[in-house]
Design a protein around this motif. Structure first.
Motif, PDB file in Angstrom:
ATOM      1  N   LEU A   1      56.047 -18.187 -43.323  1.00 21.33           N
ATOM      2  CA  LEU A   1      55.536 -16.985 -44.003  1.00 21.33           C
ATOM      3  C   LEU A   1      56.581 -15.879 -44.003  1.00 21.33           C
ATOM      4  N   THR A   2      57.283 -15.696 -42.869  1.00 18.94           N
ATOM      5  CA  THR A   2      58.278 -14.624 -42.790  1.00 18.94           C
ATOM      6  C   THR A   2      59.543 -14.961 -43.565  1.00 18.94           C
ATOM      7  N   ALA A   3      59.750 -16.255 -43.855  1.00 17.52           N
ATOM      8  CA  ALA A   3      60.995 -16.672 -44.491  1.00 17.52           C
ATOM      9  C   ALA A   3      60.900 -16.768 -46.002  1.00 17.52           C
ATOM     10  N   ASP A   4      59.685 -16.832 -46.545  1.00 13.40           N
ATOM     11  CA  ASP A   4      59.547 -17.193 -47.955  1.00 13.40           C
ATOM     12  C   ASP A   4      58.345 -16.465 -48.541  1.00 13.40           C
ATOM     13  N   GLU A   5      58.556 -15.750 -49.641  1.00 13.19           N
ATOM     14  CA  GLU A   5      57.470 -14.994 -50.268  1.00 13.19           C
ATOM     15  C   GLU A   5      56.372 -15.909 -50.785  1.00 13.19           C
ATOM     16  N   GLY A   6      56.752 -17.072 -51.325  1.00 12.76           N
ATOM     17  CA  GLY A   6      55.747 -18.023 -51.795  1.00 12.76           C
ATOM     18  C   GLY A   6      54.890 -18.541 -50.660  1.00 12.76           C
ATOM     19  N   ALA A   7      55.525 -18.849 -49.526  1.00 12.12           N
ATOM     20  CA  ALA A   7      54.778 -19.299 -48.354  1.00 12.12           C
ATOM     21  C   ALA A   7      53.839 -18.198 -47.871  1.00 12.12           C
ATOM     22  N   ALA A   8      54.302 -16.958 -47.908  1.00 15.09           N
ATOM     23  CA  ALA A   8      53.457 -15.835 -47.489  1.00 15.09           C
ATOM     24  C   ALA A   8      52.207 -15.748 -48.354  1.00 15.09           C
ATOM     25  N   ALA A   9      52.364 -15.908 -49.666  1.00 16.49           N
ATOM     26  CA  ALA A   9      51.203 -15.858 -50.563  1.00 16.49           C
ATOM     27  C   ALA A   9      50.242 -17.006 -50.279  1.00 16.49           C
ATOM     28  N   ALA A  10      50.781 -18.201 -50.012  1.00 17.63           N
ATOM     29  CA  ALA A  10      49.936 -19.354 -49.711  1.00 17.63           C
ATOM     30  C   ALA A  10      49.151 -19.131 -48.435  1.00 17.63           C
ATOM     31  N   VAL A  11      49.809 -18.632 -47.396  1.00 13.03           N
ATOM     32  CA  VAL A  11      49.140 -18.413 -46.111  1.00 13.03           C
ATOM     33  C   VAL A  11      48.094 -17.316 -46.233  1.00 13.03           C
ATOM     34  N   ARG A  12      48.432 -16.229 -46.903  1.00 16.69           N
ATOM     35  CA  ARG A  12      47.501 -15.104 -47.019  1.00 16.69           C
ATOM     36  C   ARG A  12      46.295 -15.428 -47.883  1.00 16.69           C
ATOM     37  N   SER A  13      46.363 -16.493 -48.687  1.00 14.16           N
ATOM     38  CA  SER A  13      45.220 -16.877 -49.523  1.00 14.16           C
ATOM     39  C   SER A  13      44.040 -17.341 -48.687  1.00 14.16           C
ATOM     40  N   GLY A  14      44.298 -17.855 -47.474  1.00 11.25           N
ATOM     41  CA  GLY A  14      43.217 -18.388 -46.654  1.00 11.25           C
ATOM     42  C   GLY A  14      42.744 -19.750 -47.116  1.00 11.25           C
ATOM     43  N   ARG A  15      43.509 -20.394 -48.009  1.00 17.13           N
ATOM     44  CA  ARG A  15      43.111 -21.709 -48.528  1.00 17.13           C
ATOM     45  C   ARG A  15      44.169 -22.763 -48.205  1.00 17.13           C
ATOM     46  N   LEU A  16      44.843 -22.609 -47.087  1.00 19.85           N
ATOM     47  CA  LEU A  16      45.897 -23.546 -46.703  1.00 19.85           C
ATOM     48  C   LEU A  16      45.284 -24.905 -46.367  1.00 19.85           C
ATOM     49  N   LEU A  17      45.926 -25.987 -46.840  1.00 21.15           N
ATOM     50  CA  LEU A  17      45.447 -27.351 -46.592  1.00 21.15           C
ATOM     51  C   LEU A  17      46.231 -28.045 -45.493  1.00 21.15           C
ATOM     52  N   LYS A  18      47.505 -27.721 -45.384  1.00 20.65           N
ATOM     53  CA  LYS A  18      48.333 -28.290 -44.325  1.00 20.65           C
ATOM     54  C   LYS A  18      49.385 -27.268 -43.946  1.00 20.65           C
ATOM     55  N   THR A  19      50.014 -27.487 -42.806  1.00 21.05           N
ATOM     56  CA  THR A  19      50.963 -26.505 -42.294  1.00 21.05           C
ATOM     57  C   THR A  19      52.275 -26.538 -43.074  1.00 21.05           C
ATOM     58  N   LEU A  20      53.048 -25.465 -42.922  1.00 18.91           N
ATOM     59  CA  LEU A  20      54.294 -25.290 -43.669  1.00 18.91           C
ATOM     60  C   LEU A  20      55.488 -25.387 -42.724  1.00 18.91           C
ATOM     61  N   LEU A  21      56.653 -25.640 -43.307  1.00 14.75           N
ATOM     62  CA  LEU A  21      57.889 -25.725 -42.529  1.00 14.75           C
ATOM     63  C   LEU A  21      59.014 -25.115 -43.345  1.00 14.75           C
TER      64      LEU A  21
ATOM     65  N   VAL B   1      60.449 -22.857 -49.247  1.00 16.67           N
ATOM     66  CA  VAL B   1      59.459 -23.706 -48.598  1.00 16.67           C
ATOM     67  C   VAL B   1      58.759 -24.557 -49.651  1.00 16.67           C
ATOM     68  N   ASP B   2      58.617 -25.841 -49.358  1.00 13.25           N
ATOM     69  CA  ASP B   2      57.930 -26.761 -50.261  1.00 13.25           C
ATOM     70  C   ASP B   2      56.430 -26.511 -50.166  1.00 13.25           C
ATOM     71  N   LEU B   3      55.826 -26.006 -51.235  1.00 12.71           N
ATOM     72  CA  LEU B   3      54.407 -25.661 -51.241  1.00 12.71           C
ATOM     73  C   LEU B   3      53.557 -26.684 -51.989  1.00 12.71           C
ATOM     74  N   ASP B   4      54.154 -27.785 -52.415  1.00 13.06           N
ATOM     75  CA  ASP B   4      53.418 -28.786 -53.184  1.00 13.06           C
ATOM     76  C   ASP B   4      52.292 -29.380 -52.344  1.00 13.06           C
ATOM     77  N   GLY B   5      51.056 -29.229 -52.818  1.00 16.70           N
ATOM     78  CA  GLY B   5      49.903 -29.801 -52.132  1.00 16.70           C
ATOM     79  C   GLY B   5      49.515 -29.098 -50.847  1.00 16.70           C
ATOM     80  N   THR B   6      50.017 -27.894 -50.610  1.00 12.52           N
ATOM     81  CA  THR B   6      49.750 -27.218 -49.336  1.00 12.52           C
ATOM     82  C   THR B   6      48.630 -26.199 -49.419  1.00 12.52           C
TER      83      THR B   6
END
Length: 322
Positions: free
Chosen positions: A133-153, A160-165
């Motif tokens: 989340l701190t490294a990538d704006e796209g990851a931040a948006a995904a995490v803040r949505s509250g609809r995360l399906l799997k963890t990020l790296l 950050v690869d957000l496909d299917g996350t």
């Protein structure tokens, strides 16, 4: 069906305790089917999140300020990276370590309050996701949505690869803007930032290099290259292990879902057998009642004929007496 409508339903589902997800999804799909078959199908297709991803979702639902602070910190780190401000990067790196540690403990607490304990391994996945989340704006948006399906790296360099996350990825919160200025940056650094900004920023693929304590030498020695290769190999091993754990969690969730469906199927079959038995008993009662009714009709006919004969005899006897 509009994605915003599906996102609203998904927001409600992913905000629930993990053990309630499957039942709540079934109920939501049935409710949607009354007016929108396409929406109902989309709701049924919403995946159940991994345990670690669910814990991050609980942060987004119950402690959004924690994610907001990490998002703001990530923006400052990207701005410092763009300005090549090594001193700020070192300070921000220490701040991130402290903030991530506190955020993971908060995630543990929130998850416990909502019915699930988080293991150390899962807590590590939560931390990696918050680091992304701190490294990538796209990851931040995904995490803040509250609809995360799997963890990020995050690897610290690539997006950050957000496909299917994340569920309903077309509807995500807007990316946070980077700070207008970076404290403690020298005039020379700011000048370099102004000149290099068009090349440093790529909105489609935000990037953040790993924080370094010292500048990288132009020609690193063999030992440093070997250490870098070791770090990369260890990161790859950790990522593979996390992926394996996530798949194991998903497999366990699927097993639970199958068990619930099997139980529901068994209940429905038991109800069907009971209904069929009741149907057979009703048919037999109907047949017996029809037979009794026929006998009653025949008895009534016989009694009617007997009454007629008796009446005729009375009339004959009366006429003879006269």
């Amino acid at each position: 069906m509009e994605d915003e409508v599906l996102a609203e339903v998904a927001n409600q589902l992913y905000a629930k305790p993990l053990d309630d997800f499957v039942g709540a999804r079934t109920t939501a799909a049935k409710e949607a089917a009354a007016s929108d078959k396409e929406l109902a199908a989309a709701v049924r297709a919403l995946p159940k999140p991994s345990v670690a991803a669910w814990a991050v979702n609980m942060l987004a639902v119950h402690q959004p300020d924690v994610l907001a602070q990490l998002t703001e910190l990530g923006g400052r780190m990207r701005a410092a990276q763009a300005s090549l401000d090594a001193a700020s990067l070192r300070d921000l790196g220490r701040e991130r370590r402290t903030s991530l540690s506190a955020a993971v403990e908060t995630a543990r607490s929130v998850a416990q309050e909502n019915g699930r304990a988080i293991s150390d391994a899962m807590a590590g996945d939560v931390e990696e996701t918050l680091r992304a989340l701190t490294a990538d704006e796209g990851a931040a948006a995904a995490v803040r949505s509250g609809r995360l399906l799997k963890t990020l790296l995050a690897d610290g360099v690539n997006a950050v690869d957000l496909d299917g996350t994340v569920a309903v990825p077309s509807v995500l919160p807007p990316a946070a803007a980077a700070p207008a200025s970076v404290p403690a940056a020298s005039a020379g650094s700011q000048a370099r930032t102004t000149a290099a900004a068009p090349q440093q920023r790529k909105p489609a693929k935000p990037r953040l290099e790993a924080v370094r304590q010292t500048p990288r030498p132009a020609s690193p020695p063999a030992l440093e290259r070997a250490r870098a290769a070791l770090t990369e190999a260890q990161a790859a091993e950790a990522g593979t292990a996390r992926a394996a754990r996530e798949l194991q969690d998903q497999a366990n969730d699927i097993r639970t879902e199958i068990a619930e469906l099997l139980q529901e199927t068994a209940d429905l079959r038991a109800r069907l057998r009971t209904a069929e038995e009741q149907l057979e008993r009703s048919k037999k009662r109907l047949a017996a009642t029809v037979a009794e009714a026929k006998q009653a009709v025949r008895a009534a006919d016989k009694a009617g004929r007997t009454a007629v004969l008796a009446q005729e005899r009375v009339l004959r006897l009366g006429n003879t007496r006269d």
